[in-house]
Design a protein around this motif. Structure first.
Motif, mmCIF file in Angstrom:
data_model
loop_
_atom_site.group_PDB
_atom_site.id
_atom_site.type_symbol
_atom_site.label_atom_id
_atom_site.label_comp_id
_atom_site.label_asym_id
_atom_site.label_seq_id
_atom_site.Cartn_x
_atom_site.Cartn_y
_atom_site.Cartn_z
ATOM 1 N N GLU A 132 0.815 -1.206 0.000
ATOM 2 C CA GLU A 132 0.000 0.000 0.000
ATOM 3 C C GLU A 132 0.851 1.260 0.000
ATOM 4 O OE1 GLU A 132 -0.385 -2.513 1.902
ATOM 5 O OE2 GLU A 132 -2.398 -3.308 1.714
ATOM 6 N N ALA A 133 2.027 1.221 0.666
ATOM 7 C CA ALA A 133 2.848 2.420 0.763
ATOM 8 C C ALA A 133 3.354 2.848 -0.603
ATOM 9 C CB ALA A 133 4.025 2.175 1.700
ATOM 10 N N ARG A 134 3.794 1.915 -1.414
ATOM 11 C CA ARG A 134 4.272 2.253 -2.748
ATOM 12 C C ARG A 134 3.103 2.466 -3.716
ATOM 13 N NH1 ARG A 134 9.387 1.919 -4.398
ATOM 14 N NH2 ARG A 134 10.961 1.091 -2.979
ATOM 15 N N ALA A 135 2.057 1.672 -3.602
ATOM 16 C CA ALA A 135 0.964 1.755 -4.567
ATOM 17 C C ALA A 135 0.214 3.070 -4.455
ATOM 18 C CB ALA A 135 -0.005 0.597 -4.376
ATOM 19 N N SER A 136 0.191 3.654 -3.217
ATOM 20 C CA SER A 136 -0.571 4.879 -3.045
ATOM 21 C C SER A 136 0.231 6.118 -3.407
ATOM 22 C CB SER A 136 -1.042 4.984 -1.585
ATOM 23 O OG SER A 136 0.095 5.020 -0.728
ATOM 24 N N VAL A 137 1.500 5.955 -3.798
ATOM 25 C CA VAL A 137 2.348 7.093 -4.105
ATOM 26 C C VAL A 137 2.859 6.961 -5.529
ATOM 27 C CG1 VAL A 137 4.447 8.344 -3.513
ATOM 28 C CG2 VAL A 137 3.032 7.347 -1.701
ATOM 29 N N GLU A 138 2.677 7.992 -6.317
ATOM 30 C CA GLU A 138 3.214 8.028 -7.671
ATOM 31 C C GLU A 138 3.941 9.357 -7.859
ATOM 32 O OE1 GLU A 138 0.090 7.513 -10.454
ATOM 33 O OE2 GLU A 138 -0.381 5.450 -9.820
ATOM 34 N N GLY A 139 5.062 9.337 -8.551
ATOM 35 C CA GLY A 139 5.809 10.556 -8.769
ATOM 36 C C GLY A 139 7.272 10.372 -8.443
ATOM 37 N N PRO A 140 8.001 11.467 -8.316
ATOM 38 C CA PRO A 140 9.454 11.370 -8.093
ATOM 39 C C PRO A 140 9.816 10.879 -6.705
ATOM 40 C CG PRO A 140 8.737 13.659 -8.030
ATOM 41 C CD PRO A 140 7.556 12.863 -8.477
ATOM 42 N N LEU A 141 8.933 11.028 -5.733
ATOM 43 C CA LEU A 141 9.197 10.559 -4.370
ATOM 44 C C LEU A 141 8.423 9.278 -4.103
ATOM 45 C CD1 LEU A 141 9.073 13.900 -2.329
ATOM 46 C CD2 LEU A 141 11.089 12.672 -3.165
ATOM 47 N N GLN A 142 9.100 8.308 -3.508
ATOM 48 C CA GLN A 142 8.478 7.025 -3.195
ATOM 49 C C GLN A 142 8.582 6.766 -1.691
ATOM 50 O OE1 GLN A 142 6.948 4.912 -5.437
ATOM 51 N NE2 GLN A 142 7.250 6.550 -6.951
ATOM 52 N N LEU A 143 7.630 5.963 -1.172
ATOM 53 C CA LEU A 143 7.604 5.565 0.238
ATOM 54 C C LEU A 143 7.764 4.050 0.334
ATOM 55 C CD1 LEU A 143 4.642 7.677 1.666
ATOM 56 C CD2 LEU A 143 7.019 7.819 2.389
ATOM 57 N N GLU A 144 8.499 3.606 1.356
ATOM 58 C CA GLU A 144 8.587 2.171 1.622
ATOM 59 C C GLU A 144 8.840 1.955 3.105
ATOM 60 O OE1 GLU A 144 11.786 0.587 -0.643
ATOM 61 O OE2 GLU A 144 13.313 1.147 0.806
ATOM 62 N N GLY A 165 9.859 3.874 8.155
ATOM 63 C CA GLY A 165 9.849 3.912 6.701
ATOM 64 C C GLY A 165 10.967 4.754 6.135
ATOM 65 N N ARG A 166 10.902 4.936 4.820
ATOM 66 C CA ARG A 166 11.939 5.680 4.118
ATOM 67 C C ARG A 166 11.317 6.391 2.925
ATOM 68 N NH1 ARG A 166 17.064 2.374 2.084
ATOM 69 N NH2 ARG A 166 15.388 1.183 1.084
ATOM 70 N N VAL A 167 11.769 7.642 2.689
ATOM 71 C CA VAL A 167 11.361 8.419 1.527
ATOM 72 C C VAL A 167 12.525 8.401 0.532
ATOM 73 C CG1 VAL A 167 10.559 10.656 0.686
ATOM 74 C CG2 VAL A 167 9.956 9.893 3.004
ATOM 75 N N ILE A 168 12.220 8.078 -0.737
ATOM 76 C CA ILE A 168 13.263 7.935 -1.748
ATOM 77 C C ILE A 168 12.966 8.893 -2.910
ATOM 78 C CG2 ILE A 168 14.493 6.317 -3.249
ATOM 79 C CD1 ILE A 168 13.273 4.057 -1.552
ATOM 80 N N ASN A 169 13.983 9.615 -3.320
ATOM 81 C CA ASN A 169 13.885 10.463 -4.511
ATOM 82 C C ASN A 169 14.386 9.654 -5.695
ATOM 83 O OD1 ASN A 169 13.836 12.414 -6.472
ATOM 84 N ND2 ASN A 169 15.377 13.739 -5.523
ATOM 85 N N VAL A 170 13.470 9.172 -6.529
ATOM 86 C CA VAL A 170 13.852 8.322 -7.655
ATOM 87 C C VAL A 170 14.126 9.138 -8.914
ATOM 88 C CG1 VAL A 170 12.559 6.370 -6.744
ATOM 89 C CG2 VAL A 170 11.421 7.979 -8.289
ATOM 90 N N SER A 171 13.944 10.451 -8.817
ATOM 91 C CA SER A 171 14.127 11.284 -10.005
ATOM 92 C C SER A 171 15.569 11.773 -10.098
ATOM 93 C CB SER A 171 13.176 12.494 -9.935
ATOM 94 O OG SER A 171 13.606 13.400 -8.920
#
Length: 234
Positions: A132-144, A165-171
């Protein structure tokens, strides 16, 4: 040579070879006192190898019969710790019966631990999380999640929920990090509680990440699902 016990003054006659040229540790056979016996000074001084000592030849008169010597003291080494006998927990029972008792005890403890865990799961509820943490977030920042959320009951009776948890900047660009919104839903999907988690950092460089650890009290007992999403950027 004659040894005299410093403690009880008992005297013993022992051969010089028993003490040796460097001395040794001995123990009194009467009082068990132990001490280091040095060699006699006369025993250490031996004639040089290159000298030839010829004792004078004399005819001695027959010596009177000497009195009986004192008892010889047995030269004992340092006391060695005795091996302790092995005892069974039930000395009057066969070994197989003892093993069965121990196995039964371990099985009882394992069953009791499982029962306690099941009771805690029933009382607190199983908290679903993960995709749910990843599925509910779309964009340059991800949650896990970085660790299983912990749900416990405090001494006051209130329930405490800790979220890791952790916030990741995938951009490939620097991104501002907003606060994180957590929603708790019951078995029917209804939101029963929600709270916000502060952003771990103000912004993240490309491909960087930041971890967070948040705690929330007064969690409803009916909560079953945890969903994380980003709130508004501050």
């Amino acid at each position: 040579m004659i040894l005299s016990c410093p403690a009880c003054k008992a005297r013993y006659v022992v051969p010089d070879s028993a003490v040796g040229a460097k001395g040794r540790q001995v123990r009194c056979a009467s009082c068990k006192h132990s001490w280091f016996q040095a060699p006699e000074s006369g025993a250490a001084a031996q004639p040089a190898a290159s000298e030839t000592v010829t004792p004078p030849v004399t005819r001695a008169a027959p010596a009177p019969t000497p009195p009986p010597p004192p008892p010889r003291m047995p030269v004992e080494a340092e006391p060695v710790a005795e091996e302790q006998p092995l005892y069974r927990e039930y000395p009057d029972e066969p070994i197989a019966e003892t093993r069965r008792r121990r196995i039964g005890l371990w099985l009882f403890l394992a069953i009791a631990a499982l029962a306690a865990a099941a009771a805690a799961a029933y009382y607190l509820g199983v908290l679903n999380f993960g995709s749910e943490a990843r599925a509910s977030v779309e964009g340059p920042l991800q949650l896990e999640y970085t660790k299983t959320p912990e749900r416990t009951v405090l001494q006051s009776g209130n329930e405490l929920l800790r979220v890791y948890g952790r916030v990741i900047n995938v951009s490939g660009e620097t991104q501002r990090v907003p606060q994180i919104e957590a929603e708790l839903r019951d078995a029917t999907g209804r939101i029963v509680h929600s709270f916000f988690i502060s952003a771990p950092v103000a912004e993240l460089q490309p491909k960087q990440s930041a971890t967070f650890d948040s705690a929330e009290t007064d969690v409803p007992r009916s909560a079953r699902d945890l969903n994380l999403s980003f709130g508004q950027t501050s």
